[in-house]
Design an enzyme around this catalytic site. Structure first.
Site, mmCIF file in Angstrom:
data_model
loop_
_atom_site.group_PDB
_atom_site.id
_atom_site.type_symbol
_atom_site.label_atom_id
_atom_site.label_comp_id
_atom_site.label_asym_id
_atom_site.label_seq_id
_atom_site.Cartn_x
_atom_site.Cartn_y
_atom_site.Cartn_z
ATOM 1 N N VAL A 43 66.767 82.601 56.146
ATOM 2 C CA VAL A 43 67.111 82.741 54.730
ATOM 3 C C VAL A 43 66.041 82.105 53.849
ATOM 4 C CG1 VAL A 43 68.810 82.216 52.931
ATOM 5 C CG2 VAL A 43 69.575 82.889 55.212
ATOM 6 N N CYS A 44 65.580 80.924 54.224
ATOM 7 C CA CYS A 44 64.554 80.252 53.421
ATOM 8 C C CYS A 44 63.278 81.084 53.374
ATOM 9 C CB CYS A 44 64.250 78.863 53.971
ATOM 10 S SG CYS A 44 65.662 77.742 53.921
ATOM 11 N N GLY A 45 62.895 81.616 54.523
ATOM 12 C CA GLY A 45 61.688 82.427 54.581
ATOM 13 C C GLY A 45 61.779 83.649 53.707
#
Length: 150
Positions: A43-45
């Site tokens: 998700v962060c990526g």
């Protein structure tokens, strides 16, 4: 707890290149401060990659983007290179999560930053964005905030 209308609190962190970035240095102009849990996570990526995809918009509106996680600066350098990011990643590594804690953006059970973003104009918090750990924040919400302040 940080809220709209408040000033950005004092802090000093290193970016992915070991350069010191201070809250004082972020107190002029427009800045999007993006707290995120983990480098190299799904998700962060995708969330940071989306910011990079829209980087031209932010640059055109003179918005500086800084993203903060509890990862070490060496990890963040590799992460930034892997995503070809043009903005800074700040290491809230030690004391562990101290800046995230000041922003009320720290998950004490997991030991990571939560998904909190602050849109600042001249050091004042104009907008606050939050989402669950498994949900990215909306780049369209960021853009709307920037356009409101133009």
């Amino acid at each position: 707890m940080i809220q709209a209308g408040s000033r950005l609190f004092d802090f000093s962190l290193e970016n992915q290149y070991g350069e010191t970035i201070t809250s004082t240095g972020l107190s002029k102009g427009r800045v999007l401060v993006v707290f995120y849990p983990w480098a190299f996570s799904r998700v962060c990526g995708s969330e940071l990659a989306t910011l990079q995809e829209h980087y031209e918009f932010f640059e055109r509106h003179q918005v500086r983007i800084v993203a903060i996680s509890v990862d070490h600066k060496f990890t963040l350098r590799n992460y930034a290179q892997s995503l070809d990011l043009q903005f800074e990643l700040l290491a809230d590594f030690w004391p562990h999560g101290a800046v995230a804690q000041q922003a009320d953006a720290f998950d004490h059970e997991r030991g990571v930053a939560t998904r909190l973003s602050l849109y600042l104009v001249d050091g004042e918090v104009r907008d606050i964005f939050r989402s669950e750990m498994t949900q990215p924040r909306s780049v369209e919400d960021y853009k709307a905030a920037v356009e409101r302040s133009s």
